[in-house]
Scaffold this active site. Structure first.
Site, PDB file in Angstrom:
ATOM      1  N   VAL A 134       0.839  -1.205   0.000  1.00 43.43           N
ATOM      2  CA  VAL A 134       0.000   0.000   0.000  1.00 43.43           C
ATOM      3  C   VAL A 134       0.875   1.257   0.000  1.00 43.43           C
ATOM      4  O   VAL A 134       0.645   2.205  -0.760  1.00 43.43           O
ATOM      5  CB  VAL A 134      -0.950  -0.011   1.224  1.00 43.43           C
ATOM      6  N   ASP A 183      11.068   3.457   5.136  1.00 45.64           N
ATOM      7  CA  ASP A 183      10.849   2.106   5.670  1.00 45.64           C
ATOM      8  C   ASP A 183      12.042   1.755   6.557  1.00 45.64           C
ATOM      9  O   ASP A 183      13.174   2.151   6.259  1.00 45.64           O
ATOM     10  CB  ASP A 183      10.725   1.101   4.521  1.00 45.64           C
ATOM     11  N   LEU A 227      -7.714   0.035  -3.023  1.00 44.64           N
ATOM     12  CA  LEU A 227      -7.108  -0.470  -4.257  1.00 44.64           C
ATOM     13  C   LEU A 227      -6.907  -1.975  -4.212  1.00 44.64           C
ATOM     14  O   LEU A 227      -6.768  -2.576  -3.159  1.00 44.64           O
ATOM     15  CB  LEU A 227      -5.798   0.256  -4.552  1.00 44.64           C
ATOM     16  N   ARG A 228      -6.955  -2.556  -5.421  1.00 50.08           N
ATOM     17  CA  ARG A 228      -6.799  -4.007  -5.549  1.00 50.08           C
ATOM     18  C   ARG A 228      -5.424  -4.317  -6.092  1.00 50.08           C
ATOM     19  O   ARG A 228      -4.928  -3.625  -6.991  1.00 50.08           O
ATOM     20  CB  ARG A 228      -7.821  -4.560  -6.556  1.00 50.08           C
ATOM     21  N   GLU A 229      -4.818  -5.363  -5.561  1.00 53.64           N
ATOM     22  CA  GLU A 229      -3.533  -5.800  -6.117  1.00 53.64           C
ATOM     23  C   GLU A 229      -3.756  -6.169  -7.575  1.00 53.64           C
ATOM     24  O   GLU A 229      -4.763  -6.769  -7.930  1.00 53.64           O
ATOM     25  CB  GLU A 229      -3.010  -7.016  -5.342  1.00 53.64           C
ATOM     26  N   CYS A 285      -5.837  -9.354   2.470  1.00 52.20           N
ATOM     27  CA  CYS A 285      -6.828  -8.391   2.970  1.00 52.20           C
ATOM     28  C   CYS A 285      -8.146  -9.025   3.409  1.00 52.20           C
ATOM     29  O   CYS A 285      -8.518  -8.912   4.571  1.00 52.20           O
ATOM     30  CB  CYS A 285      -7.101  -7.339   1.903  1.00 52.20           C
ATOM     31  N   LYS A 330      -4.632 -14.663  -6.692  1.00 51.12           N
ATOM     32  CA  LYS A 330      -5.496 -14.278  -7.810  1.00 51.12           C
ATOM     33  C   LYS A 330      -4.573 -13.961  -8.982  1.00 51.12           C
ATOM     34  O   LYS A 330      -3.349 -13.800  -8.779  1.00 51.12           O
ATOM     35  CB  LYS A 330      -6.390 -13.084  -7.460  1.00 51.12           C
TER      36      LYS A 330
HETATM   37  C1  UGA Z   1      -9.278  -6.439  -1.753  1.00 46.18           C
HETATM   38  C2  UGA Z   1     -10.398  -5.471  -2.145  1.00 46.18           C
HETATM   39  O1  UGA Z   1     -10.979  -5.902  -3.376  1.00 46.18           O
HETATM   40  C3  UGA Z   1      -9.843  -4.048  -2.304  1.00 46.18           C
HETATM   41  O2  UGA Z   1     -10.913  -3.146  -2.581  1.00 46.18           O
HETATM   42  C4  UGA Z   1      -9.154  -3.633  -0.994  1.00 46.18           C
HETATM   43  O3  UGA Z   1      -8.586  -2.336  -1.097  1.00 46.18           O
HETATM   44  C5  UGA Z   1      -8.037  -4.629  -0.689  1.00 46.18           C
HETATM   45  O4  UGA Z   1      -8.620  -5.961  -0.571  1.00 46.18           O
HETATM   46  C6  UGA Z   1      -7.397  -4.231   0.606  1.00 46.18           C
HETATM   47  O5  UGA Z   1      -8.075  -4.265   1.637  1.00 46.18           O
HETATM   48  O6  UGA Z   1      -6.244  -3.797   0.594  1.00 46.18           O
HETATM   49  P1  UGA Z   1      -7.335  -7.710  -3.095  1.00 46.18           P
HETATM   50  O7  UGA Z   1      -7.004  -8.385  -1.811  1.00 46.18           O
HETATM   51  O8  UGA Z   1      -6.248  -7.131  -3.940  1.00 46.18           O
HETATM   52  O9  UGA Z   1      -8.366  -6.494  -2.845  1.00 46.18           O
HETATM   53  O10 UGA Z   1      -8.067  -8.808  -3.974  1.00 46.18           O
HETATM   54  P2  UGA Z   1      -9.522  -9.028  -4.579  1.00 46.18           P
HETATM   55  O11 UGA Z   1      -9.525  -8.659  -6.001  1.00 46.18           O
HETATM   56  O12 UGA Z   1     -10.570  -8.451  -3.708  1.00 46.18           O
HETATM   57  O13 UGA Z   1      -9.612 -10.630  -4.475  1.00 46.18           O
HETATM   58  C7  UGA Z   1      -9.582 -11.272  -3.205  1.00 46.18           C
HETATM   59  C8  UGA Z   1      -9.819 -12.749  -3.351  1.00 46.18           C
HETATM   60  O14 UGA Z   1     -11.161 -13.019  -3.735  1.00 46.18           O
HETATM   61  C9  UGA Z   1      -8.945 -13.454  -4.404  1.00 46.18           C
HETATM   62  O15 UGA Z   1      -8.452 -14.660  -3.869  1.00 46.18           O
HETATM   63  C10 UGA Z   1      -9.892 -13.717  -5.554  1.00 46.18           C
HETATM   64  O16 UGA Z   1      -9.546 -14.850  -6.307  1.00 46.18           O
HETATM   65  C11 UGA Z   1     -11.194 -13.952  -4.803  1.00 46.18           C
HETATM   66  N1  UGA Z   1     -12.409 -13.677  -5.619  1.00 46.18           N
HETATM   67  C12 UGA Z   1     -12.640 -12.443  -6.104  1.00 46.18           C
HETATM   68  C13 UGA Z   1     -13.313 -14.711  -5.863  1.00 46.18           C
HETATM   69  O17 UGA Z   1     -13.129 -15.877  -5.416  1.00 46.18           O
HETATM   70  N2  UGA Z   1     -14.433 -14.444  -6.601  1.00 46.18           N
HETATM   71  C14 UGA Z   1     -14.682 -13.210  -7.094  1.00 46.18           C
HETATM   72  O18 UGA Z   1     -15.737 -13.044  -7.756  1.00 46.18           O
HETATM   73  C15 UGA Z   1     -13.763 -12.184  -6.850  1.00 46.18           C
END
Ligand code: UGA
Length: 426
Positions: free
Chosen positions: A11, A30, A153-155, A260, A320
């Site tokens: 982040v 850091d 934000l999403r990774e 997250c 992911k």
């Molecule tokens: C998540 C949130 O989407 C962000 O908005 C947030 O800022 C971030 O956490 C955080 O708190 O820092 P992220 O962890 O990057 O983002 O990943 P996601 O895209 O949310 O995916 C999380 C998990 O859910 C992955 O393992 C993905 O494969 C899974 N997923 C996602 C599903 O199984 N099905 C879906 O339809 C979507």
């Protein structure tokens, strides 16, 4: 504006880079000297599309600097943005020791008005506690403002998300920092949401909890579809067209992982319990997610009853696609279970070479399936969706393709004489 971003993790690094790109003068600090040394050499410790180029550009244009002089930087910059890690403790609560450390440095160095912005995800009440701690340490409250400014934000698409936010959330105690906050980010059409410190913290937790709920809901629906031999993806399409529901986060599969969603859900539950509030829905969301691996292993056992001694290839290791992050990856939990059951596991991931006993990692996706009894797709990388199934078939010993991300067209796979299965897949 002159901003010191504390923490060069995922982040911190992406936020510092974007803030510099918006035109601010940013010092990213850091305590890990090796991380700062790498950044000085132009080596970026995480994979995020576009980040390396953006860091290089902003360093060259002298808006972005890296340093391990944490105390000096915190002392010298008027805006401090805290982006240190807040990992889970064993009991699921949030470990705030890094935040605590930064607060102590701020208290011991502050000599001028500062805006202290918490970007790290923290449990409700943390920013109030920071405020109180500073006051108790003798800092007059007209000397600083605390702001809770969670990130969404999403990774894998972090920079796009920072440039195209769907909201900007700020929790404050006074109106004093509002003007500065409004000039911090590129806003586009995103609304500002000003609320209390704790309100902003809860918006962040609720947001991740809702996303996790959508995923577990989808996984439960996929189980029901499976029982009725209905294609889950048709159901998701049908559901997703309703704007009140939306198509995002309805993908069924191995479940959610990453640093997250699982962590924030546990922490939110912990916070709720501390306030004597029940979390029946969150418990069910976590429980469903926890049992997804077992569900897919049971599916596999319907066609491969004895796993001991079998060669199983797993495509995808990261939590992911689009990232090199393996933290809390469902794919890794699956791999560990397979090894435990006595399988020889082969893995292929475009970003990660897994080093784990009982696992052979491959650099080529087709080589990884040689002599395998079954192939499991555990992360939906694009190249798996477009793969040459004839080539796969010619190299495998068996013919089982288990689609654990509901991402492959089963008809195409079956056409090549392979046995395609999934949960909620026809
Ligand atoms: C998540 C949130 O989407 C962000 O908005 C947030 O800022 C971030 O956490 C955080 O708190 O820092 P992220 O962890 O990057 O983002 O990943 P996601 O895209 O949310 O995916 C999380 C998990 O859910 C992955 O393992 C993905 O494969 C899974 N997923 C996602 C599903 O199984 N099905 C879906 O339809 C979507």
């Amino acid at each position: 504006m002159r901003i010191c971003v504390v923490g060069a993790g995922y982040v911190g690094l992406t936020t510092a880079t974007a803030l510099a790109d918006f035109g601010h003068d940013v010092q990213c600090v850091d305590i890990e000297q090796s991380k700062i040394d790498s950044l000085h050499q132009g080596k970026v410790p995480i994979y995020e599309p576009g980040l390396e180029e953006m860091i290089e550009k902003n360093c060259k244009e002298k808006r972005l600097h890296f340093s391990s002089y944490v105390e000096e930087s915190i002392r010298d910059y008027p805006i401090i943005l805290i982006a240190v890690g807040t990992p889970s403790k064993e009991d699921g609560s949030c470990d705030l020791s890094f935040i605590n450390h930064v607060v102590k440095i701020i208290a011991s160095t502050i000599s001028d008005y500062k805006i202290i912005i918490t970007k790290s995800t923290v449990p409700p009440g943390t920013n109030e506690w920071i405020h109180q701690t500073l006051v108790e340490m003798g800092i007059a409250d007209d000397f600083f403002d605390i702001v809770s400014n969670p990130e969404f934000l999403r990774e894998g698409s972090a920079l796009w998300d920072i440039y195209h936010p769907n909201k900007l959330v700020f929790g404050t105690k006074t109106d004093r920092p509002v003007k500065v906050l409004k000039n911090l980010y590129k806003r586009g059409r995103a609304p500002y949401i000003f609320t209390s410190l704790t309100g902003a913290e809860l918006i962040k937790y609720a947001s991740n909890a809702f996303l996790a709920t959508k995923i577990s809901f989808s996984n439960e629906m996929a189980r029901i579809c499976d029982a009725y031999e209905v294609e889950y993806n048709d159901l998701a399409r049908g559901l997703g067209t309703d704007p009140r529901i939306g198509r995002h986060f309805l993908n069924a599969g191995l479940g959610f992982g990453g640093s997250c969603l699982p962590k924030d859900l546990s922490s939110l539950k912990h916070s709720a319990i501390s306030q004597k509030t029940e979390t029946k829905l969150l418990d069910a969301v976590m429980e469903i997610n926890h049992t997804q691996i077992e569900l897919y292993l049971n599916k596999l056992s319907t066609v491969l009853p004895e796993l001991l001694g079998k060669q199983i290839t797993v495509w995808g290791v990261t939590f992911k696609p689009g990232t090199d992050d393996q933290r809390f990856s469902p794919a890794i939990r699956l791999i560990k279970q397979l090894v435990q059951k006595g399988c020889y596991v082969h893995t292929y991931d475009p970003m990660v070479q897994l080093e784990f006993s009982g696992v052979s990692s491959y650099l080529d996706q087709y080589e990884s399936v040689c002599n395998s009894d079954a192939l499991i797709i555990a992360t939906e990388w694009d190249q798996f969706l477009k793969c040459n199934w004839l080539e796969v078939k010619s190299r495998m010993k068996g013919s089982i393709i288990l689609d654990a991300r509901n991402c492959i067209d089963g008809k195409i796979v079956r056409k090549q004489g392979l046995l395609y299965l999934g949960v909620g897949k026809r």
